[in-house]
Design a protein around this motif. Structure first.
Motif, PDB file in Angstrom:
ATOM      1  N   ARG A   1       0.942  -1.469   0.144  1.00  0.00           N
ATOM      2  CA  ARG A   1       0.197  -0.310  -0.385  1.00  0.00           C
ATOM      3  C   ARG A   1       1.471   1.528  -0.149  1.00  0.00           C
ATOM      4  O   ARG A   1       0.532   2.510  -0.305  1.00  0.00           O
ATOM      5  N   LEU A   2       2.449   1.196   0.349  1.00  0.00           N
ATOM      6  CA  LEU A   2       2.776   2.204   0.132  1.00  0.00           C
ATOM      7  C   LEU A   2       3.361   2.815  -0.344  1.00  0.00           C
ATOM      8  O   LEU A   2       3.577   1.976  -1.785  1.00  0.00           O
ATOM      9  N   SER A   3       3.576   3.382  -1.277  1.00  0.00           N
ATOM     10  CA  SER A   3       3.897   4.470  -2.093  1.00  0.00           C
ATOM     11  C   SER A   3       5.367   4.485  -2.745  1.00  0.00           C
ATOM     12  O   SER A   3       5.577   4.379  -1.374  1.00  0.00           O
ATOM     13  N   LEU A   4       6.007   4.813  -3.575  1.00  0.00           N
ATOM     14  CA  LEU A   4       7.551   4.872  -3.703  1.00  0.00           C
ATOM     15  C   LEU A   4       7.768   6.038  -2.766  1.00  0.00           C
ATOM     16  O   LEU A   4       8.591   6.679  -3.321  1.00  0.00           O
ATOM     17  N   ALA A   5       6.684   7.643  -3.764  1.00  0.00           N
ATOM     18  CA  ALA A   5       6.939   9.131  -2.648  1.00  0.00           C
ATOM     19  C   ALA A   5       6.929   8.470  -1.622  1.00  0.00           C
ATOM     20  O   ALA A   5       7.439   9.067  -0.783  1.00  0.00           O
ATOM     21  N   TYR A   6       6.035   7.676  -0.954  1.00  0.00           N
ATOM     22  CA  TYR A   6       6.204   7.838   0.390  1.00  0.00           C
ATOM     23  C   TYR A   6       7.630   7.323   0.977  1.00  0.00           C
ATOM     24  O   TYR A   6       8.208   7.913   2.532  1.00  0.00           O
ATOM     25  N   TRP A   7       8.122   6.108   0.327  1.00  0.00           N
ATOM     26  CA  TRP A   7       9.493   5.599   0.276  1.00  0.00           C
ATOM     27  C   TRP A   7      10.536   6.275  -0.166  1.00  0.00           C
ATOM     28  O   TRP A   7      11.162   6.978   0.742  1.00  0.00           O
TER      29      TRP A   7
ATOM     30  N   ALA B   1      19.209  12.086  -1.725  1.00  0.00           N
ATOM     31  CA  ALA B   1      18.944  11.928  -3.587  1.00  0.00           C
ATOM     32  C   ALA B   1      18.497  10.739  -3.763  1.00  0.00           C
ATOM     33  O   ALA B   1      17.714  11.044  -4.601  1.00  0.00           O
ATOM     34  N   VAL B   2      18.633   9.593  -3.384  1.00  0.00           N
ATOM     35  CA  VAL B   2      17.780   8.359  -3.726  1.00  0.00           C
ATOM     36  C   VAL B   2      16.093   8.948  -3.757  1.00  0.00           C
ATOM     37  O   VAL B   2      15.547   8.713  -4.053  1.00  0.00           O
ATOM     38  N   GLY B   3      16.102   9.121  -2.308  1.00  0.00           N
ATOM     39  CA  GLY B   3      15.055   9.199  -2.206  1.00  0.00           C
ATOM     40  C   GLY B   3      14.245  10.125  -3.206  1.00  0.00           C
ATOM     41  O   GLY B   3      13.277  10.268  -2.876  1.00  0.00           O
ATOM     42  N   GLY B   4      15.366  11.698  -3.406  1.00  0.00           N
ATOM     43  CA  GLY B   4      14.871  12.448  -3.943  1.00  0.00           C
ATOM     44  C   GLY B   4      14.560  12.054  -5.713  1.00  0.00           C
ATOM     45  O   GLY B   4      12.871  12.293  -6.107  1.00  0.00           O
TER      46      GLY B   4
END
Length: 661
Positions: A490-496, A633-636
C-alpha cells in the motif's frame, strides 16, 4: 584541413544556437499571449534545434582537446600532450570558457527534455515554459560568445605544447563533480520557467504542481550529489582531510540547495492542500536566482579559488547584468501577478501544514544567514570599506542551532495530519521516541569514549528524533493492511522517498557530529624504519622511493599499518607529486576507507636529514556524510519513478487528482 576547421564549425554552431534560442524565447511567448497556435508551436522545434547545435559546438571543443589543437587558446592554456585522455576530456570544463559552454549545453539539454517529456501540457503553458528557458539560454549563449569564446585562436603564434591542466583538477573528481553540480544548478531553471509561466497565465492548480514536482526533485537530487562529490573531492584531494570549509564557492552551491529543499516541501503542501501558492512561486524564483548568484560568484573573478576560473571584469559585469535582469524582472512579475494565483486555505495551529511552514521558514533563515556571511565581506571589499573574514565560527554558531530546530519539526511532520492534528494523539505517538532518543544519545558517547560529549549527544538526539517517530509511523501504516505484505504494497514510492531522504539527513547529522568531535590528527616526522601510533593503529614507514607518472614525478612512502590486537595489517602509499609542465607540487593522499572510520595519510615536505613530515588522521564515520547525501538523492528520485505518480502526471491536463505528498 577538415580537422583544422573544427573550432570554426563549433563557433558557427554556437551562433546558430543563439539565434534559435532568441526565437524560442520570443515567438512562443508572443504566441501564448495572443493565442496564436502556430507561433506557440515554434517552442519545441527551436528547443530541439538549440540543443543539437550546442551539442555540436561542445563536441567540437572536445575534439580540439582530444586532438591537442593548441591553436585554440583554452586548449593551450588548460591541456598538454602528456595529459591522459580522460583528463583531456574533463579539461574541457576545467576552465572558465569550457565550463560555461558545459553550462549552456546542460541548459539546452534540460530544455530539450522538458519539450519532449511535457507533451501533455496545455500548449500555452508549454510555450511559456520553453519561452522562458529560451530567454535564459539566450543570455548564457550571448555571454559565451561575447565574453568567453571557447574557440578563440592563438594564430599565428601557436605554442608547441600546452600549459597543462591545474594539477588540483587532474582527478576523477573533475570528471564527475562539475557536471553533476551543473545538472542541479541548471535544473532549477525548469522550475523557474514553470513559475514564470504560472504567473503569466494566472493559473497555478494541482495539475501544475504535479508537473513541477518531478523536475524539482530531479534537480535537487543532482545538486545534492554534486555537493557531496565536491565535499568528497576536497576531502581526499587537498591533503588536509577537510570535508567542508564554509568557503564562498562551497556556499554558492549550498544556497540553492537550502532554497530547493524548502521548495520541495512547499510544493507538497501546494499539491495536497492548495496552500502556499505564492510562497511556492517565490521559492522557485529564489532557488534559480541563487543558482545564478553562484554562477556570478564563481565565474565573475570576485573570488580566488580553484573553482573560480574567470578574472576578466567584463565577464563579471555581464553575469551581474544577467543576474539583475532575471531576478528583477521575475520579482516584478511576482509582485504584479502573485495575487491572481494565490488562494487562502485554512488549517489549524497544529497540523502538517503548519509544521512544513515552520520548516520552510527555518530553511529560509539558514539560506539568508549563509548568504549574508558569503556576500557581506565581498560587498565591503567592493565598496572600499575594508576587508573582513567571515569563517566557520560565524556559520557554525548560526547553522547548528537552526539545524537542531529543523530536526525537531522534521520529526513531527511525517507523523502529523493535514489541516488539523490533535495534540494528544501526536503526543502519544511521539513521547516514547523522544525519551528513547535522549537516552541513546546520552549513553553512546559514554560507551564509545568513556566520557559524555554534549555536542555529540545533541547531534545524535536530533538524528534519532528524525528517525524514531518516522519508523513508528511506518509500522502503523503497514499494520493498517490485512497483512504485513499487503501493508507494504500500500505504500507508494513517493512515501518511501520521503522516508529515505529523511533517513539521509539523519545519517549525515550523525556523521558530522562524530567526525567533527572525535577526529584525531598527528603531524609526525618519519624516516625509514620509524613508527608512529594513532587511535590504536601503528604506522611503520618501511620504504621511501620515487615514481614516474604520465605527466609527473612523485616521491612515495610505503607504510605498514596494523591495529592493536590484529595479526594482519595493510599498506598505505601516499605520494608527493611534481607536475612537469607547471612545476606545481601536489599531495596525493593515502586512504584506508571504511564504514566506521577512515585512516588518512598525507605527505608534507622532505626534511634536511632525509626524513619526511607526514600527517596521520583518524576520521570516524566520515563516510556517513556522503552516504547520507546519497540517501537524500535516492529519496528525491523515488518520487519521480513512482508509477502512480507518473501515471497521474500524464493525465494532469485532464483535471486535478490527489497524489501522495
Amino acid at each position: 584541413m577538415l580537422i583544422e576547421m573544427i573550432p570554426e564549425v563549433g563557433l558557427f554552431a554556437l551562433i546558430i544556437a543563439l539565434l534559435m534560442a532568441v526565437i524560442q524565447g520570443t515567438v512562443p511567448l508572443v504566441g501564448a499571449a495572443t493565442r496564436h497556435p502556430l507561433w506557440m508551436a515554434y517552442a519545441r522545434p527551436m528547443a530541439s534545434g538549440q540543443f543539437a547545435f550546442v551539442l555540436l559546438a561542445y563536441a567540437c571543443l572536445t575534439a580540439s582537446y582530444m586532438l591537442d589543437d593548441f591553436s585554440v587558446a583554452t586548449v593551450a592554456n588548460n591541456s598538454n600532450s602528456m595529459l591522459p585522455w580522460y583528463y583531456k576530456f574533463s579539461a574541457v570544463w576545467g576552465n572558465h570558457e569550457g565550463s560555461m559552454l558545459l553550462w549552456s549545453l546542460i541548459l539546452a539539454g534540460w530544455t530539450f527534455a522538458v519539450g519532449h517529456a511535457s507533451r501533455a501540457l496545455p500548449h500555452d503553458i508549454l510555450a511559456r515554459v520553453l519561452g522562458v528557458m529560451g530567454l535564459v539560454s539566450s543570455g548564457f549563449l550571448a555571454f559565451v560568445l561575447l565574453t568567453s569564446n571557447p574557440f578563440a585562436r592563438l594564430l599565428p603564434d601557436v605554442p608547441a605544447d600546452g600549459s597543462d591542466l591545474n594539477p588540483l583538477l587532474q582527478d576523477v573528481g573533475l570528471i564527475i563533480h562539475p557536471p553533476m553540480l551543473y545538472m542541479g544548478y541548471v535544473g532549477f531553471s525548469v522550475v523557474f520557467a514553470f513559475a514564470i509561466a504560472a504567473l503569466l497565465s494566472g493559473r497555478l492548480d494541482a495539475a501544475w504542481t504535479r508537473w513541477v514536482r518531478p523536475w524539482t526533485n530531479i534537480a535537487w537530487a543532482f545538486l545534492t550529489l554534486g555537493i557531496a562529490l565536491g565535499s568528497w573531492w576536497a576531502y581526499y584531494e587537498l591533503g588536509w582531510g577537510g570535508w567542508w570549509f564554509w568557503d564562498p564557492v562551497e556556499n554558492a552551491s549550498l544556497l540553492p540547495w537550502l532554497a530547493g529543499t524548502a521548495l520541495i516541501h512547499s510544493l507538497a503542501v501546494t499539491e495536497k492542500r492548495g496552500a502556499f501558492k505564492s510562497w511556492t512561486l517565490l521559492l522557485a524564483i529564489s532557488t534559480f536566482s541563487l543558482s545564478l548568484l553562484g554562477t556570478f560568484l564563481v565565474r565573475s573573478g570576485v573570488l580566488t579559488s580553484v573553482h573560480a576560473f574567470a578574472n576578466d571584469p567584463s565577464r563579471g559585469v555581464f553575469i551581474l547584468m544577467l543576474l539583475g535582469l532575471t531576478v528583477g524582472a521575475s520579482l516584478l512579475l511576482f509582485a504584479l501577478r502573485a495575487p491572481r494565483v494565490g488562494q487562502r486555505v485554512g488549517f489549524t495551529g497544529l497540523s502538517r501544514d503548519t509544521l512544513l511552514l515552520v520548516n520552510n521558514l527555518l530553511l529560509v533563515i539558514m539560506t539568508v544567514s549563509v548568504l549574508l556571511g558569503t556576500i557581506y565581506p565581498l560587498l565591503l571589499d567592493a565598496l572600499g570599506l575594508g576587508k573582513i573574514s567571515v569563517g566557520a565560527p560565524y556559520f557554525n554558531s548560526l547553522f547548528v542551532p537552526l539545524t537542531v530546530l529543523l530536526c525537531l519539526f522534521m520529526g513531527l511532520g511525517p507523523v502529523s495530519q493535514w489541516k488539523r492534528t490533535p495534540a494528544r494523539a501526536l503526543w502519544r505517538h511521539c513521547w516514547p521516541s523522544a525519551v528513547l532518543a535522549v537516552v541513546i544519545a546520552a549513553l553512546v558517547p559514554l560507551i564509545y569514549r568513556g566520557a559524555w560529549n554534549p555536542r555529540v549527544s545533541l547531534g545524535l538526539a536530533a538524528a534519532l528524533w528524525i528517525l524514531l517517530p518516522m519508523l513508528k509511523g511506518l509500522v502503523v501504516r503497514i499494520r493498517q493492511g490485512t497483512s504485513w505484505r499487503a501493508g507494504l504494497r500500500r505504500l507508494s514510492l513517493a512515501y518511501w522517498g520521503m522516508l529515505v531522504a529523511h533517513l539521509g539527513v539523519a545519517v549525515t547529522i550523525i556523521g558530522v557530529s562524530v567526525v567533527a568531535n572525535y577526529s584525531i590528527e598527528r603531524n609526525v616526522r618519519m624516516a625509514e624504519g620509524d613508527t608512529a601510533t594513532l587511535a590504536g593503529y601503528t604506522f611503520t614507514l618501511t620504504e621511501l622511493g620515487k615514481r614516474r607518472g604520465a605527466n609527473f614525478v612523485a616521491d612515495t612512502a610505503r607504510l605498514e599499518v596494523r591495529h592493536q590486537g590484529q595479526s594482519q595489517g595493510f599498506v598505505m602509499t601516499p605520494e608527493k607529486r611534481l607536475y612537469l609542465a607547471t612545476g606545481m607540487p601536489m599531495t596525493d593522499v593515502a586512504l584506508r576507507p571504511g564504514l566506521w572510520r577512515d585512516l588518512y595519510v598525507a605527505m608534507g615536505e622532505e626534511l634536511e636529514d632525509g626524513s619526511w613530515a607526514l600527517r596521520l588522521q583518524y576520521k570516524p564515520l566520515v563516510r556517513w556524510l556522503w552516504l547520507g547525501a546519497l540517501l537524500m538523492a535516492v529519496g528525491g528520485l523515488l518520487a519521480v519513478v513512482d508509477r502512480r505518480y507518473r501515471r497521474r502526471r500524464r493525465s494532469a491536463h485532464h483535471g486535478a487528482e490527489e497524489t501522495p505528498a
